[in-house]
Write a protein that holds these residues in place. Sequence first.
Motif, PDB file in Angstrom:
ATOM      1  N   MET A 279       0.848  -1.193   0.000  1.00  6.69           N
ATOM      2  CA  MET A 279       0.000   0.000   0.000  1.00  6.69           C
ATOM      3  C   MET A 279       0.885   1.246   0.000  1.00  6.69           C
ATOM      4  SD  MET A 279      -3.072   1.174  -0.075  1.00  6.69           S
ATOM      5  CE  MET A 279      -4.042  -0.261   0.379  1.00  6.69           C
ATOM      6  N   LEU A 280       0.503   2.211  -0.821  1.00  7.32           N
ATOM      7  CA  LEU A 280       1.269   3.442  -0.882  1.00  7.32           C
ATOM      8  C   LEU A 280       1.132   4.224   0.419  1.00  7.32           C
ATOM      9  CD1 LEU A 280       0.272   4.664  -4.465  1.00  7.32           C
ATOM     10  CD2 LEU A 280       2.460   3.709  -3.787  1.00  7.32           C
ATOM     11  N   LYS A 281       2.219   4.866   0.832  1.00 12.28           N
ATOM     12  CA  LYS A 281       2.190   5.685   2.037  1.00 12.28           C
ATOM     13  C   LYS A 281       2.071   7.163   1.691  1.00 12.28           C
ATOM     14  CE  LYS A 281       2.779   2.170   4.773  1.00 12.28           C
ATOM     15  NZ  LYS A 281       1.693   1.720   5.659  1.00 12.28           N
ATOM     16  N   SER A 282       2.301   7.521   0.440  1.00 14.85           N
ATOM     17  CA  SER A 282       2.293   8.915   0.037  1.00 14.85           C
ATOM     18  C   SER A 282       1.442   9.098  -1.209  1.00 14.85           C
ATOM     19  CB  SER A 282       3.730   9.400  -0.228  1.00 14.85           C
ATOM     20  OG  SER A 282       3.728  10.661  -0.863  1.00 14.85           O
ATOM     21  N   ALA A 283       0.610  10.137  -1.190  1.00 15.74           N
ATOM     22  CA  ALA A 283      -0.207  10.441  -2.357  1.00 15.74           C
ATOM     23  C   ALA A 283       0.667  10.813  -3.544  1.00 15.74           C
ATOM     24  CB  ALA A 283      -1.163  11.588  -2.018  1.00 15.74           C
ATOM     25  N   ARG A 284       1.837  11.349  -3.265  1.00 18.94           N
ATOM     26  CA  ARG A 284       2.738  11.759  -4.350  1.00 18.94           C
ATOM     27  C   ARG A 284       3.170  10.571  -5.194  1.00 18.94           C
ATOM     28  NH1 ARG A 284       8.520  13.255  -4.604  1.00 18.94           N
ATOM     29  NH2 ARG A 284       8.767  14.872  -6.194  1.00 18.94           N
ATOM     30  N   TRP A 285       3.454   9.439  -4.554  1.00 18.61           N
ATOM     31  CA  TRP A 285       3.841   8.244  -5.303  1.00 18.61           C
ATOM     32  C   TRP A 285       2.678   7.714  -6.133  1.00 18.61           C
ATOM     33  CZ3 TRP A 285       8.650   7.276  -6.169  1.00 18.61           C
ATOM     34  CH2 TRP A 285       9.623   7.657  -5.244  1.00 18.61           C
ATOM     35  N   GLY A 286       1.469   7.887  -5.618  1.00 11.43           N
ATOM     36  CA  GLY A 286       0.301   7.524  -6.403  1.00 11.43           C
ATOM     37  C   GLY A 286       0.184   8.380  -7.648  1.00 11.43           C
ATOM     38  N   GLY A 287       0.468   9.669  -7.496  1.00 12.63           N
ATOM     39  CA  GLY A 287       0.457  10.560  -8.645  1.00 12.63           C
ATOM     40  C   GLY A 287       1.486  10.163  -9.675  1.00 12.63           C
ATOM     41  N   LEU A 288       2.658   9.770  -9.212  1.00 16.52           N
ATOM     42  CA  LEU A 288       3.709   9.335 -10.129  1.00 16.52           C
ATOM     43  C   LEU A 288       3.272   8.093 -10.900  1.00 16.52           C
ATOM     44  CD1 LEU A 288       6.588   9.499 -11.255  1.00 16.52           C
ATOM     45  CD2 LEU A 288       7.360   8.194  -9.259  1.00 16.52           C
ATOM     46  N   GLY A 289       2.635   7.162 -10.204  1.00 18.76           N
ATOM     47  CA  GLY A 289       2.147   5.954 -10.864  1.00 18.76           C
ATOM     48  C   GLY A 289       1.138   6.276 -11.946  1.00 18.76           C
ATOM     49  N   ALA A 290       0.225   7.224 -11.659  1.00 16.82           N
ATOM     50  CA  ALA A 290      -0.781   7.616 -12.640  1.00 16.82           C
ATOM     51  C   ALA A 290      -0.138   8.248 -13.869  1.00 16.82           C
ATOM     52  CB  ALA A 290      -1.780   8.579 -12.001  1.00 16.82           C
ATOM     53  N   VAL A 291       0.856   9.095 -13.652  1.00 17.63           N
ATOM     54  CA  VAL A 291       1.550   9.725 -14.773  1.00 17.63           C
ATOM     55  C   VAL A 291       2.290   8.686 -15.610  1.00 17.63           C
ATOM     56  CG1 VAL A 291       3.400  11.322 -15.417  1.00 17.63           C
ATOM     57  CG2 VAL A 291       1.754  11.962 -13.645  1.00 17.63           C
ATOM     58  N   LEU A 292       2.925   7.745 -14.942  1.00 21.25           N
ATOM     59  CA  LEU A 292       3.644   6.692 -15.670  1.00 21.25           C
ATOM     60  C   LEU A 292       2.682   5.843 -16.502  1.00 21.25           C
ATOM     61  CD1 LEU A 292       6.308   5.478 -13.068  1.00 21.25           C
ATOM     62  CD2 LEU A 292       6.679   6.817 -15.157  1.00 21.25           C
ATOM     63  N   SER A 293       1.460   5.654 -16.004  1.00 18.30           N
ATOM     64  CA  SER A 293       0.487   4.896 -16.795  1.00 18.30           C
ATOM     65  C   SER A 293       0.209   5.609 -18.108  1.00 18.30           C
ATOM     66  CB  SER A 293      -0.811   4.704 -16.001  1.00 18.30           C
ATOM     67  OG  SER A 293      -1.540   5.917 -15.896  1.00 18.30           O
ATOM     68  N   GLY A 294       0.158   6.944 -18.074  1.00 19.59           N
ATOM     69  CA  GLY A 294      -0.035   7.717 -19.293  1.00 19.59           C
ATOM     70  C   GLY A 294       1.140   7.595 -20.239  1.00 19.59           C
ATOM     71  N   VAL A 295       2.345   7.618 -19.692  1.00 23.55           N
ATOM     72  CA  VAL A 295       3.548   7.482 -20.513  1.00 23.55           C
ATOM     73  C   VAL A 295       3.570   6.118 -21.198  1.00 23.55           C
ATOM     74  CG1 VAL A 295       6.070   7.354 -20.463  1.00 23.55           C
ATOM     75  CG2 VAL A 295       4.876   9.107 -19.110  1.00 23.55           C
ATOM     76  N   ILE A 296       3.262   5.075 -20.446  1.00 18.78           N
ATOM     77  CA  ILE A 296       3.247   3.721 -21.004  1.00 18.78           C
ATOM     78  C   ILE A 296       2.187   3.602 -22.093  1.00 18.78           C
ATOM     79  CG2 ILE A 296       2.818   1.280 -20.478  1.00 18.78           C
ATOM     80  CD1 ILE A 296       3.917   1.872 -17.646  1.00 18.78           C
ATOM     81  N   TRP A 297       1.023   4.187 -21.862  1.00 11.67           N
ATOM     82  CA  TRP A 297      -0.049   4.152 -22.867  1.00 11.67           C
ATOM     83  C   TRP A 297       0.405   4.817 -24.162  1.00 11.67           C
ATOM     84  CZ3 TRP A 297      -2.834   7.302 -25.987  1.00 11.67           C
ATOM     85  CH2 TRP A 297      -4.036   6.825 -26.498  1.00 11.67           C
ATOM     86  N   VAL A 298       1.034   5.969 -24.038  1.00  8.19           N
ATOM     87  CA  VAL A 298       1.491   6.712 -25.218  1.00  8.19           C
ATOM     88  C   VAL A 298       2.537   5.914 -25.999  1.00  8.19           C
ATOM     89  CG1 VAL A 298       2.802   8.742 -25.958  1.00  8.19           C
ATOM     90  CG2 VAL A 298       0.934   8.993 -24.318  1.00  8.19           C
TER      91      VAL A 298
END
Length: 224
Positions: A1-20
Amino acid sequence: MLKSARWGGLGAVLSGVIWVILTPLMATIGFCQGVCPSWLDKPLIIRTLGPWLAGQGLLTWASGEALYFAYGRFFFLVYLGIMAGVVGIHIRARRGQSTDFARQPYRLLLGALSIAALGDFFSYGVGVVSEMAWRIGFMVEVLSWLGIVAGSVLYGLALLRARSLPPWMAVLLILGGLLMPVMFLDRGLIMYMPNAQTLPLIVAWTILGLSLMVAERPRSTLAS
């Protein structure tokens, strides 16, 4: 489980990069096995990026069938990245809340995303050796989109009621879910599943992820 919302944000951004990165490769391989006699009659993303990808040898270094599974097997990471974003948003939204609000919509969205990731991985990862696995995985992934749509809308509405985040974030989450079925009508942009249908989700969560990363920057960074 993530401890920081910031790491969650990074994961979401990386999902966009991978999709592209994956979408033009998967769509081109899916439509013409990497060798398109004509680019002009293909969807926009293929006729725009396909010739360049072909020039780099990314569409012909193996057989079309092998490339179909080689690129597709990484798409499940898109769902995992969005899941990280969902957890990050929930961590931030719960601050100042006396109870664990929106527990059911949150679990529904996370559960649907995890099923989608599992179905996609089963389709591309196991489907390379079993056509039945490919069919089952693909069916599971598509059906999971119903849960993603419902979870996105219900969780977004819960965020609006709680007023723990800016309203635009909740609205973006709702729109990302509602527009997924609309992309079944796509006849000129991507036209390839699952990439076309997940586009609204990716746009929404990339923006939400960036917002989380900015909002959760360390104080020392903000001060500088």
